[in-house]
Each structure stands twice: as structure tokens, then as C-alpha cells.
Write a protein that holds these residues in place. Sequence first.
Motif, PDB file in Angstrom:
ATOM      1  N   ALA A  43     -26.298  -8.367  23.566  1.00  0.00           N
ATOM      2  CA  ALA A  43     -25.640  -9.581  24.063  1.00  0.00           C
ATOM      3  C   ALA A  43     -25.422 -10.581  22.934  1.00  0.00           C
ATOM      4  N   ALA A  44     -26.403 -10.745  22.054  1.00  0.00           N
ATOM      5  CA  ALA A  44     -26.272 -11.673  20.934  1.00  0.00           C
ATOM      6  C   ALA A  44     -25.175 -11.220  19.973  1.00  0.00           C
ATOM      7  N   VAL A  45     -25.134  -9.923  19.671  1.00  0.00           N
ATOM      8  CA  VAL A  45     -24.104  -9.398  18.762  1.00  0.00           C
ATOM      9  C   VAL A  45     -22.733  -9.461  19.417  1.00  0.00           C
ATOM     10  N   LEU A  46     -22.643  -9.145  20.696  1.00  0.00           N
ATOM     11  CA  LEU A  46     -21.371  -9.239  21.418  1.00  0.00           C
ATOM     12  C   LEU A  46     -20.845 -10.665  21.404  1.00  0.00           C
ATOM     13  N   ARG A  47     -21.736 -11.630  21.546  1.00  0.00           N
ATOM     14  CA  ARG A  47     -21.331 -13.031  21.459  1.00  0.00           C
ATOM     15  C   ARG A  47     -20.721 -13.331  20.088  1.00  0.00           C
ATOM     16  N   CYS A  48     -21.319 -12.801  19.034  1.00  0.00           N
ATOM     17  CA  CYS A  48     -20.768 -13.012  17.691  1.00  0.00           C
ATOM     18  C   CYS A  48     -19.394 -12.366  17.549  1.00  0.00           C
ATOM     19  N   ILE A  49     -19.269 -11.145  18.031  1.00  0.00           N
ATOM     20  CA  ILE A  49     -17.991 -10.433  17.924  1.00  0.00           C
ATOM     21  C   ILE A  49     -16.910 -11.162  18.711  1.00  0.00           C
ATOM     22  N   SER A  50     -17.217 -11.568  19.940  1.00  0.00           N
ATOM     23  CA  SER A  50     -16.201 -12.180  20.794  1.00  0.00           C
ATOM     24  C   SER A  50     -15.811 -13.577  20.337  1.00  0.00           C
ATOM     25  N   THR A  51     -16.657 -14.244  19.573  1.00  0.00           N
ATOM     26  CA  THR A  51     -16.318 -15.567  19.049  1.00  0.00           C
ATOM     27  C   THR A  51     -15.912 -15.513  17.580  1.00  0.00           C
ATOM     28  N   LEU A  58     -25.165 -15.857  13.478  1.00  0.00           N
ATOM     29  CA  LEU A  58     -26.252 -15.541  14.402  1.00  0.00           C
ATOM     30  C   LEU A  58     -27.591 -15.950  13.796  1.00  0.00           C
ATOM     31  N   ALA A  59     -27.824 -15.611  12.529  1.00  0.00           N
ATOM     32  CA  ALA A  59     -29.079 -15.950  11.864  1.00  0.00           C
ATOM     33  C   ALA A  59     -29.263 -17.470  11.801  1.00  0.00           C
ATOM     34  N   ASP A  60     -28.191 -18.207  11.503  1.00  0.00           N
ATOM     35  CA  ASP A  60     -28.271 -19.673  11.465  1.00  0.00           C
ATOM     36  C   ASP A  60     -28.609 -20.251  12.835  1.00  0.00           C
ATOM     37  N   THR A  61     -27.983 -19.718  13.873  1.00  0.00           N
ATOM     38  CA  THR A  61     -28.241 -20.203  15.232  1.00  0.00           C
ATOM     39  C   THR A  61     -29.703 -20.000  15.598  1.00  0.00           C
ATOM     40  N   TYR A  62     -30.232 -18.822  15.354  1.00  0.00           N
ATOM     41  CA  TYR A  62     -31.617 -18.545  15.704  1.00  0.00           C
ATOM     42  C   TYR A  62     -32.600 -19.286  14.806  1.00  0.00           C
ATOM     43  N   ALA A  63     -32.236 -19.521  13.557  1.00  0.00           N
ATOM     44  CA  ALA A  63     -33.097 -20.317  12.674  1.00  0.00           C
ATOM     45  C   ALA A  63     -33.174 -21.755  13.178  1.00  0.00           C
ATOM     46  N   ALA A  64     -32.050 -22.302  13.639  1.00  0.00           N
ATOM     47  CA  ALA A  64     -32.042 -23.662  14.169  1.00  0.00           C
ATOM     48  C   ALA A  64     -32.897 -23.777  15.425  1.00  0.00           C
ATOM     49  N   LEU A  65     -32.988 -22.684  16.182  1.00  0.00           N
ATOM     50  CA  LEU A  65     -33.801 -22.665  17.398  1.00  0.00           C
ATOM     51  C   LEU A  65     -35.238 -22.217  17.135  1.00  0.00           C
ATOM     52  N   ASN A  66     -35.545 -21.936  15.864  1.00  0.00           N
ATOM     53  CA  ASN A  66     -36.863 -21.454  15.460  1.00  0.00           C
ATOM     54  C   ASN A  66     -37.234 -20.161  16.192  1.00  0.00           C
ATOM     55  N   LEU A  67     -36.249 -19.255  16.288  1.00  0.00           N
ATOM     56  CA  LEU A  67     -36.447 -17.952  16.908  1.00  0.00           C
ATOM     57  C   LEU A  67     -36.268 -16.856  15.875  1.00  0.00           C
ATOM     58  N   PRO A  68     -36.955 -15.740  16.025  1.00  0.00           N
ATOM     59  CA  PRO A  68     -36.737 -14.623  15.099  1.00  0.00           C
ATOM     60  C   PRO A  68     -35.368 -14.008  15.349  1.00  0.00           C
ATOM     61  N   SER A  69     -34.679 -13.666  14.295  1.00  0.00           N
ATOM     62  CA  SER A  69     -33.341 -13.097  14.415  1.00  0.00           C
ATOM     63  C   SER A  69     -33.357 -11.616  14.061  1.00  0.00           C
ATOM     64  N   LEU A  70     -32.218 -10.986  14.253  1.00  0.00           N
ATOM     65  CA  LEU A  70     -32.059  -9.586  13.862  1.00  0.00           C
ATOM     66  C   LEU A  70     -31.932  -9.488  12.353  1.00  0.00           C
ATOM     67  N   SER A  79     -23.804  -3.806  16.112  1.00  0.00           N
ATOM     68  CA  SER A  79     -22.367  -4.114  16.160  1.00  0.00           C
ATOM     69  C   SER A  79     -21.520  -2.849  16.112  1.00  0.00           C
ATOM     70  N   THR A  80     -21.977  -1.830  15.412  1.00  0.00           N
ATOM     71  CA  THR A  80     -21.274  -0.548  15.406  1.00  0.00           C
ATOM     72  C   THR A  80     -21.287   0.071  16.799  1.00  0.00           C
ATOM     73  N   HIS A  81     -22.432   0.010  17.462  1.00  0.00           N
ATOM     74  CA  HIS A  81     -22.545   0.525  18.836  1.00  0.00           C
ATOM     75  C   HIS A  81     -21.649  -0.272  19.789  1.00  0.00           C
ATOM     76  N   ILE A  82     -21.682  -1.592  19.680  1.00  0.00           N
ATOM     77  CA  ILE A  82     -20.860  -2.455  20.543  1.00  0.00           C
ATOM     78  C   ILE A  82     -19.378  -2.176  20.318  1.00  0.00           C
ATOM     79  N   ALA A  83     -18.974  -2.003  19.062  1.00  0.00           N
ATOM     80  CA  ALA A  83     -17.566  -1.708  18.759  1.00  0.00           C
ATOM     81  C   ALA A  83     -17.133  -0.404  19.410  1.00  0.00           C
TER      82      ALA A  83
END
Length: 147
Positions: A43-51, A58-70, A79-83
Motif C-alpha cells: 500500500a505504501a509503495v502503491l501510494r508512491c507510484i500513484s502519486t 516515502l523514506a522522508d515521509t516515514y522519517a518525519a513520522l518517526n516510523l521505520p521505512s522500507l 514496486s516491481t511486484h506492484i508494477a
Amino acid sequence: MYLVSESRKKLESTFRLKYKMCNVTHDIYSDNPTNHEINVKEAAVLRCISTENNFFHLADTYAALNLPSLSNHKYFSVSTHIAEVIRNTAWECMKKADQEETRLAKDVKDVDHQEAPFITVIADGVWCRRSYKDNYNTSLRSCKYFN
């Protein structure tokens, strides 16, 4: 019940709860492990692809939220799988649209002498009109389609 522990694995967490009365523990997952439709990473990667964003967004967004990122490697893998899923879904939709258009053309006898239907096909997947300094217009074109 009370929280015993939380374990994180990138974007997914497992919360271990314990009942006070019977001392039974129970795990609750932030992402349902039995859901085979889409998980939180997809879902997170799909959000990146669709926007039209990328791993760094994605890494910046999760860093701002203090969450671990991919990791970059995991992002690329997902993203290869989603594509591939997007490509397969688009292909299936085009096949269904072809079948429906073919049926409609045959119903109204919009066919040539060999019973091949005349249908309109737009195959570039873009908006009908856009302009990037060249006044590009994807006008509708009728063509013969042979099954």
C-alpha cells in the motif's frame, strides 16, 4: 488485558497482549497476515507510484513520522511486484473492454464483409487531451480489429 510487548518489522507491528484474569497472551497485528489482497508495504509503495513519487519521498515521509521505512532494496522489490500487478490488471481490463466492444459492434452489425467488427481503440492510456508545448491530442481513431 495489558500490553506485554511490541515488535516492529519495518512498517508492520505485532502487539502482544495478556489477559489479567487467565494470563493468556494474544497477538494483534497492525497488518493482517492472512489478508492476501494488499499489505502495508504494498500500500505504501502503491501510494508512491500513484502519486508519481519514489523511495526517497516515502523514506522522508516515514522519517518525519518517526516510523521505520522500507529499505531501498525492499522498495524496489515491492514496486516491481506492484508494477506487474498493475500491468496484469490493465491487460485484463483491456481484454474485457475488447470483448464488450466486439459484442456491441456485432449487435449493431458494425462489421466488415468478413464479420470483423469495427471498434474504436485507444491504446496509449493517456488523457484524451494534454499539451506539453506541442498541442498533443489523442483523437479517437476508428480501426478494424481482427480477432
